[in-house]
Write an enzyme that holds these catalytic residues in place. Structure first.
Site, PDB file in Angstrom:
ATOM      1  N   ASP A   1      42.246  32.839  42.084  1.00  0.00           N
ATOM      2  CA  ASP A   1      42.814  32.971  40.740  1.00  0.00           C
ATOM      3  C   ASP A   1      43.734  34.191  40.611  1.00  0.00           C
ATOM      4  O   ASP A   1      43.415  35.274  41.117  1.00  0.00           O
ATOM      5  CB  ASP A   1      41.611  33.132  39.785  1.00  0.00           C
TER       6      ASP A   1
ATOM      7  N   GLU B   1      46.734  31.149  43.462  1.00  0.00           N
ATOM      8  CA  GLU B   1      47.437  30.911  42.204  1.00  0.00           C
ATOM      9  C   GLU B   1      48.284  32.130  41.893  1.00  0.00           C
ATOM     10  O   GLU B   1      47.757  33.208  41.625  1.00  0.00           O
ATOM     11  CB  GLU B   1      46.437  30.684  41.061  1.00  0.00           C
TER      12      GLU B   1
HETATM   13  C1  NOJ Z   1      44.103  31.411  35.593  1.00  0.00           C
HETATM   14  C2  NOJ Z   1      43.104  30.349  35.245  1.00  0.00           C
HETATM   15  O1  NOJ Z   1      43.573  29.105  35.692  1.00  0.00           O
HETATM   16  C3  NOJ Z   1      42.896  30.398  33.751  1.00  0.00           C
HETATM   17  O2  NOJ Z   1      42.149  29.299  33.280  1.00  0.00           O
HETATM   18  C4  NOJ Z   1      42.235  31.710  33.415  1.00  0.00           C
HETATM   19  O3  NOJ Z   1      42.115  31.831  32.007  1.00  0.00           O
HETATM   20  C5  NOJ Z   1      43.059  32.892  33.943  1.00  0.00           C
HETATM   21  N1  NOJ Z   1      43.525  32.695  35.284  1.00  0.00           N
HETATM   22  C6  NOJ Z   1      42.238  34.146  33.922  1.00  0.00           C
HETATM   23  O4  NOJ Z   1      41.276  34.093  34.939  1.00  0.00           O
END
Ligand code: NOJ
Length: 532
Positions: free
Chosen positions: A206, A270
């Site tokens: 993430d 990500e």
């Molecule tokens: C990206 C995640 O996909 C999202 O759902 C989340 O709120 C944020 N990162 C913070 O972790």
């Protein structure tokens, strides 16, 4: 990962949002046992969808302020999802069916309820203090820099006990870890090992762009292209200091090296380009971070207008920038973005499915997209997402794309025997697994045919991507080539028919009465060229 023989390259990965997949203990929230019970739907038996792997959004212990992206204990299962025994059973049963399991890993921040942060905030001399980012106020008491939270407002929260601010790139309940502290990096690596030892096949990592900040705490400059009508306040600054610091790649390489002791494990990161300006952002990950085990999601097509020319221009250039052993990971939908059918409409969503599943690399399919689920209708006042109603986020935030999986036309769409945590989509009587399974023309049948074709056709599975220009500007075409086999994919992006003559056999079309030489409105065709 990028090795053609490793399992990941060419695979189809299915994203499960565990709260919304299947509820077995009748509390209205999906659980790990629910996923295990539905594995046959995903792969391993006659009529399965046929995916190669699943990615599970977080199921760790959490106060659920950001629905699990605020982790309170990385090595414990939140009771709402089940137990460690349920997790082990899920891994075992998934592996029996040949399904790999990728877990969510959230390294940038933890919950403010995590014991590390509870300890850190007890005093300035706490041994965990430097695990987070604390700074004194400016002389006038205001935050140490102008850095902004992605979710709105300042990224700094004042702590009255120690009279210092702590940094939170997301909610104030999600304090950022200090990745410049080697103990933090070591602890995060240990967590990865914990799950790898339990059989996880990899991680979706993430929000990596914030792992390294430029430590001087300089103010980010103004973004002169900022438009408050379309951009959230976060975009009012150009984040040249608060993200993508010089240590980002070294830190990611360190994480990737954890996988060296294990076989065939993968990491997908990500990372969103600053202000959505790609300029080689995704490609730079391949060039800097151990691409044999780690690759970035590519969100470009998800974020651009659905227009043949723009999509072609982007994908042709991106593919050209990759080396032959880099594995692209295109994404058209996830738990943070409106569903494809809602964004593009039902017919274009079929074209999008063909695009996603004929491009090279490892496509990710978001649960429910394969049955054409639309965004659910969530009334703003009852929305649960903490960012609902904030700034440019919609009134219901991200709840609409997270509504329960529609398994059947029975009560609660067969998801649960009680009222679910989010409302069931309005169209569940028609858009559900059971009804679509017997309907040749359904979205589900299209996904199954596409996934099976991808697996059976070497050119689509592992072939080279070759740009293909067609005279019609509304058609995006490309070739996939392996040895002497050439596949041409034609995608009509508009709701009008177009003529394109190709000498080949149509292997698959999104329309039931397709004909060679003509693409019906929004039709996509996969054509095998006749050998000379
Ligand atoms: C990206 C995640 O996909 C999202 O759902 C989340 O709120 C944020 N990162 C913070 O972790």
């Amino acid at each position: 990962m990028a090795n053609k023989n490793s399992w990941f390259s060419g695979s189809v990965i299915y994203q499960i949002y565990p709260r919304s997949f299947y509820d077995t203990n009748n509390d209205g929230v999906g659980d790990l046992r629910g996923i295990t019970q539905k594995l046959d739907y995903l792969a391993g038996s006659d009529g399965s969808l046929g995916v190669d792997a699943i990615w599970l959004s977080p199921f760790y212990e959490s106060p659920m302020v950001d629905f699990g992206y605020d982790v309170a204990d990385h090595c414990a299962i939140d009771p709402v999802f089940g137990t460690m025994a349920d997790f082990s059973e899920l891994i075992e049963k998934a592996h029996e069916r040949g399904i790999r399991v990728i877990l969510d890993f959230i390294p940038n921040h933890v919950s403010d309820q995590h014991e590390w942060f509870r300890e850190a905030r007890t005093s300035k001399s706490s041994p965990k203090r430097d695990w987070f980012v604390w700074r004194d106020p400016k002389n006038d008491g205001t935050p140490p820099s102008n850095w902004l939270s992605v979710f709105g407002g300042s990224a700094w929260e004042f702590d009255a006990t120690s009279k210092q601010y702590y940094l939170h790139t997301f909610l104030k309940q999600q304090p950022d870890l200090n990745w410049d502290n080697p103990k933090v990096r070591g602890a995060m690596q240990d967590i990865m090992k914990f799950w790898l030892d339990k059989g996880a096949d990899g991680f979706r990592v993430d929000s990596v762009c914030w792992l390294s900040k430029n430590a001087e705490l300089q103010d980010d400059p103004t973004n002169h292209d900022f438009d408050p009508r379309t951009n959230s306040s976060y975009d009012s600054l150009d984040h040249i200091y608060s993200r993508d610091g010089t240590k980002l790649y070294p830190y990611l390489s360190e994480l990737a090296s954890v996988l060296d002791k294990y076989e065939d494990r993968v990491i997908v990161v990500e990372a969103n380009p600053n202000l959505n300006k790609d300029k080689g952002y995704y490609l730079s990950f391949y060039n800097n971070v151990r691409p044999h085990v780690m690759a970035p999601f590519n969100f470009a097509v998800l974020n651009m207008p659905w227009d043949a020319k723009s999509v072609k221009h982007y994908i042709d250039a991106f593919q050209k920038g990759l080396s032959s052993d880099n594995n692209p990971i295109y994404v058209l939908s996830n738990h943070d973005k409106p569903r494809i059918v809602t964004r593009l409409g039902g017919n274009a969503a079929r074209t999008a499915a063909v695009l996603l599943l004929t491009l090279p690399g490892s496509p990710f399919v978001y649960y429910g997209d394969e049955i054409g689920m639309e965004n659910g209708v969530v009334i703003g006042s009852s929305a649960l997402d903490p960012i609902s109603g904030r700034e440019t986020y919609t009134e219901a935030g991200r709840d609409p794309e997270r509504t329960p999986m529609q398994w059947s036309d029975s009560a609660n769409a067969g998801f649960s025997s009680v009222a679910p945590w989010l409302p069931i989509g309005k169209k569940y009587l028609q858009d559900n697994v059971l009804s679509e399974e017997d309907d040749e023309s359904s979205m589900l049948s299209l996904y199954k045919r596409l996934i099976s074709l991808r697996r059976g056709c070497e050119a689509i599975h592992h072939g080279r991507y070759v740009p293909f220009d067609v005279p019609e500007k509304d058609i995006f075409g490309f070739k996939r080539i392996v040895n002497d086999e050439t596949i041409v994919v034609l995608l009509n992006f508009v709701a009008e028919s177009r003529n394109v003559r190709i000498d080949g056999d149509i292997l698959l079309s999104t329309c039931s009465n397709t004909s060679a030489g003509v693409l019906a409105p929004n039709e996509a065709q996969i054509i095998k060229l006749r050998e000379m």
